[in-house]
Design an enzyme around this catalytic site. Structure first.
Site, PDB file in Angstrom:
ATOM      1  CE1 TYR A  53     -55.416 -39.324  35.499  1.00 34.28           C
ATOM      2  CE2 TYR A  53     -55.011 -40.297  37.627  1.00 34.28           C
ATOM      3  CZ  TYR A  53     -54.483 -40.243  36.197  1.00 34.28           C
ATOM      4  OH  TYR A  53     -53.674 -40.711  35.474  1.00 34.28           O
ATOM      5  CD  GLU A  55     -58.660 -39.676  32.650  1.00 37.37           C
ATOM      6  OE1 GLU A  55     -59.323 -39.783  33.795  1.00 37.37           O
ATOM      7  OE2 GLU A  55     -57.864 -40.422  32.200  1.00 37.37           O
ATOM      8  CG  ASP A 200     -44.663 -23.844  17.047  1.00 38.12           C
ATOM      9  OD1 ASP A 200     -44.582 -23.171  18.256  1.00 38.12           O
ATOM     10  OD2 ASP A 200     -43.965 -24.787  16.938  1.00 38.12           O
ATOM     11  CB  THR A 227     -43.587 -23.361  24.744  1.00 37.73           C
ATOM     12  OG1 THR A 227     -43.193 -22.230  24.414  1.00 37.73           O
ATOM     13  CG2 THR A 227     -43.399 -24.639  23.976  1.00 37.73           C
ATOM     14  CE  LYS A 230     -39.754 -23.191  23.969  1.00 41.26           C
ATOM     15  NZ  LYS A 230     -39.690 -23.644  22.712  1.00 41.26           N
ATOM     16  NE  ARG A 236     -39.669 -27.309  30.434  1.00 42.74           N
ATOM     17  CZ  ARG A 236     -38.645 -26.683  30.064  1.00 42.74           C
ATOM     18  NH1 ARG A 236     -38.443 -25.560  30.974  1.00 42.74           N
ATOM     19  NH2 ARG A 236     -38.410 -26.423  28.854  1.00 42.74           N
TER      20      ARG A 236
HETATM   21  C1  LIG Z   1     -39.625 -24.911  22.058  1.00 46.80           C
HETATM   22  C2  LIG Z   1     -40.486 -25.228  20.894  1.00 46.80           C
HETATM   23  C3  LIG Z   1     -41.457 -26.065  20.653  1.00 46.80           C
HETATM   24  C4  LIG Z   1     -41.282 -27.358  21.614  1.00 46.80           C
HETATM   25  O1  LIG Z   1     -41.378 -27.114  23.032  1.00 46.80           O
HETATM   26  P1  LIG Z   1     -41.413 -28.209  24.170  1.00 46.80           P
HETATM   27  O2  LIG Z   1     -42.161 -27.665  25.314  1.00 46.80           O
HETATM   28  O3  LIG Z   1     -39.834 -28.288  24.213  1.00 46.80           O
HETATM   29  O4  LIG Z   1     -41.950 -29.472  23.675  1.00 46.80           O
HETATM   30  C5  LIG Z   1     -42.196 -26.254  19.498  1.00 46.80           C
HETATM   31  N1  LIG Z   1     -42.101 -25.453  18.727  1.00 46.80           N
HETATM   32  C6  LIG Z   1     -41.128 -24.429  18.711  1.00 46.80           C
HETATM   33  C7  LIG Z   1     -41.027 -23.198  17.780  1.00 46.80           C
HETATM   34  C8  LIG Z   1     -40.322 -24.280  19.921  1.00 46.80           C
HETATM   35  O5  LIG Z   1     -39.550 -23.145  19.891  1.00 46.80           O
END
Ligand SMILES: *Cc1c(COP(=O)(O)O)cnc(C)c1O
Length: 434
Positions: A53, A55, A200, A227, A230, A236
């Protein structure tokens, strides 16, 4: 990878893991948000760091025993800042959705306005789709493409919307938009209305890290979420990155750029989350080191080359692509327009021959999202297993054949499997240890 204890302790679970390993090894992965983490990333993820843990943030924790959690989280933070060129990084968000909520809740009051891309024009669900909690808490206004044939955003319209609605955040970013954005223009519009410029970059973080796509921080953006699983090819997870050096007098009451790092850290914990997942943060640190290498830059360049060839060959073979091509790693086929088949039907027919991609809405799609008029596909995972331009031509041919109902599905399935077996996934097969 070899597993010693798992097959003995829980053969049922080991069988499921082996099944997934075979699926990943013997099929072509075209879902543009997916990738194969390296063996080093998987080893870091499967460690006893999951026991701890922690935090708080490095040096400011609630529990004792933080010598090594502080070291690993600081390392991940420093690597993230160096890779993306920013002042602050929080590596604790559990997913991309959580990272976006972190930024919204750090900067907005309930009811405040956000200007974001329309879902069917490529925006993400977490950018205020009506079904989300964020849409109940905040007021989302939408911008769209001006011209679906080229993918151009109507920046004049975006500016008019910003002047009319005075958003506190202008959000650039997408999960189904095949073109590059004009970040400088976004930032200037944000500056004009005193909004935070937020990007994002979940899909394209690896391409930004590899310096083959523009970095929003080089064009005056304040915050970037991403993220890590990807195109960045980590575990993840997600990060919130921020840049306080840009001189923009933001006008969110009680909130300044100087305290943005603190606002973000507090929005993560205690605002939205509890203890961070240190095993995942360890794996993020490893992925960030991999992403800073020249080999990763080569990898990201190859993702774009592969995407160009895949898109061109698909169009030559009769597939209509949304925006007629791609500037990044992904593309969308209008399957209704090309073959009179829904996205769902195409997805199922391709899965039967060992090719996975996902049904996806096309701009202003008349069909519901569970059917959809198109499919979305991309090249990060294919490129991770070493596939090159000539392979993209073969893959495009298989997709077009399946769309037109030509060719023998069993024969295509065998050819797909042969190609996959000749190009193993980076972490290798799942095997029993001794
Ligand atoms: C994949 C994605 C997310 C969400 O990611 P998760 O890990 O699935 O919650 C948010 N914004 C964009 C642009 C994405 O492509």
């Amino acid at each position: 990878m070899k597993y010693d204890a798992l097959p003995a302790t829980d053969p049922e679970v080991f069988d499921i893991l082996s099944g997934e390993a075979t699926r990943e090894s013997e099929g072509l992965e075209l879902i543009p948000s997916e990738n194969y983490a390296s063996q080093a990333v998987l080893e870091a993820l499967g460690t006893l760091m999951t026991n701890k843990y922690s935090e708080g943030t490095p040096g400011r924790r609630y529990y004792g025993g933080q010598t090594y959690t502080d070291q690993i989280e600081s390392l991940a933070i420093e690597r993230a800042k160096a890779l993306f060129g920013c002042d602050h990084a929080n590596v604790q968000p559990l997913s991309g959705a959580a990272a976006n909520l972190v930024v919204f809740s750090s900067w907005l009051e309930i009811g405040d306005t956000v200007l974001a891309m329309d879902l069917s024009h490529g925006g993400h669900l977490t950018h205020g789709a009506p079904v989300t909690f964020a849409a109940k808490a905040y007021n989302f206004i939408r911008y769209k493409m001006k011209d679906v044939a080229t993918g151009a955003i109507d920046y004049d319209d975006l500016e008019a919307l910003a002047l009319e609605h005075r958003p506190k955040i202008i959000l650039a970013g997408f999960s189904a938009y095949p073109r590059e954005l004009d970040y400088g223009r976004f930032a200037r519009i944000a500056e004009k209305v005193g909004a935070m410029a937020m990007a994002d970059m979940a899909h394209i973080a690896g391409l930004i890290a590899g310096k083959v796509l523009a970095n929003p921080f080089d064009h005056g953006f304040h915050v970037m979420t991403t993220t890590t699983h990807k195109s960045l090819r980590g575990p993840r997870g997600a990060m919130v990155l921020s840049q306080g050096k840009v001189g923009n007098p933001l006008r969110a009451p009680g909130k300044t750029l100087e305290n943005l790092p603190t606002l973000i850290d507090r929005a993560v914990f205690p605002g939205l989350q509890g203890g961070p997942h240190m095993n995942k943060i360890m794996a993020i640190a490893v992925a960030l080191r991999e992403a800073a290498t020249p080999q990763f830059a080569d990898y990201s360049r190859q993702i774009l080359r592969n995407a160009k060839v895949l898109a061109e060959t698909l169009m030559e073979r009769g597939c209509q692509l949304i925006t007629n091509g791609t500037d990044n790693h992904l593309m969308l086929i209008d399957t209704m327009g090309s073959f009179g088949k829904t996205g769902k039907e195409m997805q199922e027919r391709l899965e039967a021959v060992g090719i996975t991609l996902n049904k996806n809405a096309i701009p202003d799609d008349p069909l519901p999202p569970f059917k959809a008029s198109g499919v979305r596909l991309g090249t990060p995972a294919l490129t991770s297993r070493g596939l090159l331009e000539p392979h993209m031509e073969r893959i495009a041919a298989w997709i077009a054949q399946v769309g037109k109902g030509e060719g023998d599905p069993d024969a295509i399935r065998r050819e797909v499997r042969d190609l996959c077996l000749a190009h193993p996934i980076p972490s290798g097969p799942v095997e029993r240890g001794n």
